[in-house]
Design a protein around this motif. Sequence first.
Motif, PDB file in Angstrom:
ATOM      1  N   UNK A  78       0.514  -1.586   0.330  1.00 16.81           N
ATOM      2  CA  UNK A  78       0.102   0.573   0.206  1.00 16.81           C
ATOM      3  C   UNK A  78       1.031   1.392   0.075  1.00 16.81           C
ATOM      4  N   UNK A  79       2.389   0.964   0.437  1.00 17.53           N
ATOM      5  CA  UNK A  79       3.637   2.391   0.104  1.00 17.53           C
ATOM      6  C   UNK A  79       4.275   1.493   0.477  1.00 17.53           C
ATOM      7  N   UNK A  80       5.543   2.467  -0.323  1.00 14.35           N
ATOM      8  CA  UNK A  80       6.472   2.420  -1.035  1.00 14.35           C
ATOM      9  C   UNK A  80       7.626   3.109  -0.846  1.00 14.35           C
ATOM     10  N   UNK A  81       7.949   3.642   0.365  1.00  8.57           N
ATOM     11  CA  UNK A  81       8.584   4.954   0.851  1.00  8.57           C
ATOM     12  C   UNK A  81      10.203   4.504  -0.170  1.00  8.57           C
ATOM     13  N   UNK A  82      11.253   5.252  -0.651  1.00  9.59           N
ATOM     14  CA  UNK A  82      11.899   5.482  -1.307  1.00  9.59           C
ATOM     15  C   UNK A  82      13.620   6.976  -1.478  1.00  9.59           C
ATOM     16  N   UNK A  83      14.716   6.277  -0.533  1.00  9.12           N
ATOM     17  CA  UNK A  83      15.470   7.359  -0.664  1.00  9.12           C
ATOM     18  C   UNK A  83      16.474   7.110  -1.126  1.00  9.12           C
ATOM     19  N   UNK A  84      17.202   8.007  -1.191  1.00  9.41           N
ATOM     20  CA  UNK A  84      19.103   7.975  -1.683  1.00  9.41           C
ATOM     21  C   UNK A  84      19.567   9.189  -1.404  1.00  9.41           C
ATOM     22  N   UNK A  85      20.382   9.782  -1.586  1.00 11.09           N
ATOM     23  CA  UNK A  85      21.063  10.844  -1.587  1.00 11.09           C
ATOM     24  C   UNK A  85      20.473  11.664  -2.678  1.00 11.09           C
TER      25      UNK A  85
END
Length: 105
Positions: A28-35
Motif C-alpha cells: 500500500x506504500x513504498x518509500x524510497x530515498x537515496x542521496x
Amino acid sequence: RTEACTYNSEDTLIARVVYTMDDKERLIELFEEDKFHKTTTTFTYDDKDNMIEQIETNKAGDLNNRIIRKFDENNNLIEVAVTLDRHGAGYNQNYVVHYVYEYFE
C-alpha cells in the motif's frame, strides 16, 4: 513494514526502501530515498484486489506520476491512464492506453 537498506563499502547508508503492506499483504506504500531523491508511492486496490491507482510524490509532496487502471467485470485490464510530471526537467506526459480483448473458440 519491511525495510531494505543499501550500504557502500565504507558501511555508509546510501539508499533505503520501506514497504508497507495492508492486512491482505498487498503493498500500500513504498518509500524510497537515496542521496538525491526521496519518493513515496501509494497504491489503492478495488474490492477484487486489482491495483487501481498508483501515485508517486516527491519529498516536497508534489506529484511525480499517477497511474489509474480500470478493469472489466472479468478482471481484465481495459485502460491505463498515466500522468508524468517532470518538474521542469523535460516534457510532462499524459496518455491513456486502452486494451481490447478478442477471444477465439
